[in-house]
Write a protein that holds these residues in place. Sequence first.
Motif, PDB file in Angstrom:
ATOM      1  N   ARG A  39      31.014  83.302  80.293  1.00  0.00           N
ATOM      2  CA  ARG A  39      30.280  82.883  81.096  1.00  0.00           C
ATOM      3  C   ARG A  39      30.825  81.648  82.151  1.00  0.00           C
ATOM      4  NH1 ARG A  39      25.000  81.491  78.427  1.00  0.00           N
ATOM      5  NH2 ARG A  39      26.639  80.103  77.318  1.00  0.00           N
ATOM      6  N   LEU A  43      33.050  82.820  84.919  1.00  0.00           N
ATOM      7  CA  LEU A  43      32.373  83.690  86.014  1.00  0.00           C
ATOM      8  C   LEU A  43      31.499  82.758  86.744  1.00  0.00           C
ATOM      9  CD1 LEU A  43      31.694  87.313  83.973  1.00  0.00           C
ATOM     10  CD2 LEU A  43      33.855  86.306  85.594  1.00  0.00           C
ATOM     11  N   GLU A  46      23.551  86.224  83.611  1.00  0.00           N
ATOM     12  CA  GLU A  46      24.277  86.121  82.456  1.00  0.00           C
ATOM     13  C   GLU A  46      23.391  86.135  81.017  1.00  0.00           C
ATOM     14  OE1 GLU A  46      25.593  81.947  81.752  1.00  0.00           O
ATOM     15  OE2 GLU A  46      24.285  81.408  83.268  1.00  0.00           O
ATOM     16  N   VAL A  87      26.474  90.186  83.691  1.00  0.00           N
ATOM     17  CA  VAL A  87      27.359  90.034  82.433  1.00  0.00           C
ATOM     18  C   VAL A  87      26.426  90.746  81.148  1.00  0.00           C
ATOM     19  CG1 VAL A  87      28.612  88.816  80.732  1.00  0.00           C
ATOM     20  CG2 VAL A  87      28.707  88.238  82.953  1.00  0.00           C
ATOM     21  N   ASP A 133      26.534  91.410  76.953  1.00  0.00           N
ATOM     22  CA  ASP A 133      27.270  91.307  75.934  1.00  0.00           C
ATOM     23  C   ASP A 133      26.895  92.492  74.806  1.00  0.00           C
ATOM     24  OD1 ASP A 133      28.901  90.687  73.670  1.00  0.00           O
ATOM     25  OD2 ASP A 133      27.922  88.855  73.305  1.00  0.00           O
ATOM     26  N   VAL A 168      32.123  94.069  75.963  1.00  0.00           N
ATOM     27  CA  VAL A 168      31.685  93.349  77.061  1.00  0.00           C
ATOM     28  C   VAL A 168      31.943  93.877  78.416  1.00  0.00           C
ATOM     29  CG1 VAL A 168      31.857  91.158  78.296  1.00  0.00           C
ATOM     30  CG2 VAL A 168      32.282  90.990  75.819  1.00  0.00           C
ATOM     31  N   VAL A 217      31.046  93.856  82.368  1.00  0.00           N
ATOM     32  CA  VAL A 217      30.493  93.031  83.631  1.00  0.00           C
ATOM     33  C   VAL A 217      30.539  93.875  84.733  1.00  0.00           C
ATOM     34  CG1 VAL A 217      31.485  91.128  85.206  1.00  0.00           C
ATOM     35  CG2 VAL A 217      31.944  91.111  82.651  1.00  0.00           C
TER      36      VAL A 217
END
Length: 406
Positions: free
Chosen positions: A276, A279, A291, A331, A333, A338, A340
Amino acid sequence: MAKQVRVVRMSVEQPLWRALSGYRVLTMLYAIGLFASAYDEFDRPVIAIAFYVVLFVWTLATLPRVQSAVACTKRFLAVDLAIALTGIVLTPLAANDHHIDSGGPTLPSIWTAGSVLAYAIKGGWRWAAFASTPVAVANLIERGSPARDTVHNVVLVWVASIAIGYVVEVARASERTLARALEIEATTRERERLARDIHDGVLQVLAMVQRRGAVLGGEAGELGRMAGEQEIALRTLVSGALVPVSRVSLDAAEGAVVRAVEEVEEVDDDGPVDLRALLAPYAAAKVSFAEPGAPVPLPAPAAKELAAAVGAALDNVRRHAGEDARAWILVEDEPREVVVTVRDDGPGIPEGRLAQAEGEGRLGVALSIRGRLRDLGGSAELVSIPGQGTEVELKVPKARGKAGTR
């Protein structure tokens, strides 16, 4: 300027070590007292006396060893358990048959449980089960047959030590969770204070510059537009201030460490970093950043490459979607990877355009995006519908993130 760090230590494990220290001393004295009261039942008391001298010296000399998990090393645990097992096996050589047949205590008596409990507190229930097994075998050898009282005592030590080891593991996990919660609470309060200060000063000035620039036009209008972008970026940074993960003390007995405020540290190329943080700078007036609430750790090389791929995708948006196009960064998780996603509301990419660009030698998508993800062991999927924008989905597996660097 370095910031002062306020640290709070929490440990529910330390009282267990203090209790174990007292237990070892008391049970050592108790074992000696039992021997003195049943002295007539020992045909070779010299063996017992020699063992108790060793037990007395060892117990007192090693009290500092049972003060913390770090001091209680594996070598100490092994020697401590060996002394207990030796005392059990020596009992038939020192005591007469009546003492053995009547179920009399072994030379170390209940002091043996302290050795097993040290394993439980140090390593959890698995270590406790490991230490209980040789104790059970030694007791059966000492009696010569699995008598009911012997089996009862063996099972009691087994169950009790495993239960305590499990409780210690649960307590450690709860301790880390509580430390994380307290850190988030402390950081939230600091973030709210910072947001109030910034809102009263910097954000109001930027908003005023934006309004005045829009009225004046020309170069002032451009300045106002830039001020507006910086205002949005600053609001995003303040509202989504990143919270560092709590550090855990090297000495497990000292408990978890809650860090209220800390200066930003240099990125370790070998350690994990929060994606994070890499980004967040991409957020702007026309770029929204969504996020998770918790950190998204990735090995530093993988995180940098993934952030660079996101930057390349945003460059394509600015270059091909037009000045009025908006973009969104999301994003996610996931347990194994991960993800994006970079999406825009531009005109989209005509069918076959990417293949034509690669044939002409323009390899922005092929190298800057797909190439980076391929080197990380991940993937990049691009979906574009004419008139409905473009979506780029970047996936990096967590397991291979560290190894798959360029």
